[in-house]
Design a protein around this motif. Structure first.
Motif, PDB file in Angstrom:
ATOM      1  N   VAL A  97       0.852  -1.194   0.000  1.00 37.62           N
ATOM      2  CA  VAL A  97       0.000   0.000   0.000  1.00 37.62           C
ATOM      3  C   VAL A  97       0.888   1.243   0.000  1.00 37.62           C
ATOM      4  N   GLU A  98       0.494   2.220  -0.799  1.00 35.88           N
ATOM      5  CA  GLU A  98       1.250   3.480  -0.873  1.00 35.88           C
ATOM      6  C   GLU A  98       1.363   4.141   0.496  1.00 35.88           C
ATOM      7  N   GLY A  99       2.471   4.795   0.732  1.00 43.31           N
ATOM      8  CA  GLY A  99       2.562   5.683   1.899  1.00 43.31           C
ATOM      9  C   GLY A  99       3.128   5.069   3.157  1.00 43.31           C
ATOM     10  N   MET A 100       3.590   3.826   3.106  1.00 40.78           N
ATOM     11  CA  MET A 100       4.215   3.172   4.266  1.00 40.78           C
ATOM     12  C   MET A 100       3.446   3.414   5.579  1.00 40.78           C
ATOM     13  N   PRO A 101       2.275   2.767   5.714  1.00 40.66           N
ATOM     14  CA  PRO A 101       1.411   3.045   6.877  1.00 40.66           C
ATOM     15  C   PRO A 101       2.089   2.860   8.236  1.00 40.66           C
ATOM     16  N   PHE A 102       3.023   1.930   8.335  1.00 43.43           N
ATOM     17  CA  PHE A 102       3.666   1.669   9.636  1.00 43.43           C
ATOM     18  C   PHE A 102       4.824   2.625   9.932  1.00 43.43           C
ATOM     19  N   CYS A 129      10.128  -8.531  10.859  1.00 45.64           N
ATOM     20  CA  CYS A 129       9.241  -8.116   9.752  1.00 45.64           C
ATOM     21  C   CYS A 129       8.874  -6.638   9.849  1.00 45.64           C
ATOM     22  N   LEU A 130       8.900  -6.101  11.065  1.00 43.68           N
ATOM     23  CA  LEU A 130       8.541  -4.685  11.226  1.00 43.68           C
ATOM     24  C   LEU A 130       9.678  -3.757  10.811  1.00 43.68           C
ATOM     25  N   VAL A 131      10.888  -4.314  10.614  1.00 39.97           N
ATOM     26  CA  VAL A 131      12.027  -3.466  10.217  1.00 39.97           C
ATOM     27  C   VAL A 131      11.796  -2.831   8.840  1.00 39.97           C
ATOM     28  N   PRO A 132      11.510  -3.640   7.794  1.00 45.84           N
ATOM     29  CA  PRO A 132      11.284  -2.995   6.486  1.00 45.84           C
ATOM     30  C   PRO A 132      10.033  -2.119   6.461  1.00 45.84           C
ATOM     31  N   LEU A 133       9.090  -2.387   7.358  1.00 42.12           N
ATOM     32  CA  LEU A 133       7.874  -1.548   7.404  1.00 42.12           C
ATOM     33  C   LEU A 133       8.146  -0.239   8.146  1.00 42.12           C
TER      34      LEU A 133
END
Ligand SMILES: Cc1cc2nc3c(=O)[nH]c(=O)nc-3n(C[C@H](O)[C@H](O)[C@H](O)COP(=O)(O)O)c2cc1C
Length: 178
Positions: A97-102, A129-133
């Motif tokens: 999803v556009e905009g990197m919500p996390f 997994c939260l690192v790239p987000l």
């Protein structure tokens, strides 16, 4: 001042999930907030589906919930010492999803499991997994509820004071980060 928006995410879809119960305790410990409970019942990530139909509306909803939240709490069991499929699938969709919500989102991660390590190994995978987000994971002692079936009563309340104390500290730090 308006209430902070708290999003809770369970890595287990089960209605009677101990992780859902732990998230209930997290909501209470966090204090006054506008709470949203995420629904990870999403289609499996499939590049062909994405190309043909775009990002599914349930994923768009989830991504909006993450984006609009002031704070996020994720509680998930480990399955076979790893992240659950539903949580990984949700992360994979959100990353599309556009905009990197996390990005920069104050986030606490915890786990509850039947086993004696309380899902620690799987929790490390969730954190990876939260690192790239680019989530802003709140540091602090890990909360890994072991033998979860023994730690909640019939009203779905946590009975272990040690876990409640750790949870309280984590929620205070999360609230302070909003
Ligand atoms: C597919 C599967 C894999 C599991 N793997 C583990 C595991 O690696 N470690 C563990 O402690 N418990 C494991 N369990 C047991 C879970 O800890 C237990 O089912 C727990 O209640 C799941 O969390 P929930 O109550 O939030 O659904 C597994 C359960 C399932 C269904």
């Amino acid at each position: 001042m308006s209430k902070p928006k708290l999003l809770t995410i369970s890595g287990s879809l089960r209605k009677g999930s101990f992780n859902r119960m732990l998230l209930g305790e997290a909501e209470r410990a966090f204090g006054d907030a506008e709470v949203t409970r995420a629904d990870l019942n999403l289609p499996l990530y499939d590049g062909d589906l994405e190309e043909a139909e775009g990002v599914p509306s349930a994923v768009q909803t989830l991504a909006e919930q993450v984006k609009n939240a002031d704070a996020v709490v994720i509680s998930s069991p480990e399955y076979n010492k790893g992240i659950t499929g539903v949580l990984k699938n949700a992360f994979d969709w959100i990353s599309r999803v556009e905009g990197m919500p996390f990005k920069g989102k104050p986030t606490v991660v915890m786990s509850a499991n039947a086993g004696r390590t309380g899902g620690e190994t799987g929790q490390f995978m969730v954190l990876s997994c939260l690192v790239p987000l680019q989530a802003h994971v709140i540091p602090g002692p890990m909360l890994c509820v072991a033998a979860a079936g023994k730690e909640f009563n019939d009203d779905s309340r946590m009975t272990n004071d040690h876990y409640l104390k750790v949870l309280g500290g984590k929620m205070d730090a999360l609230r302070a980060a909003t």
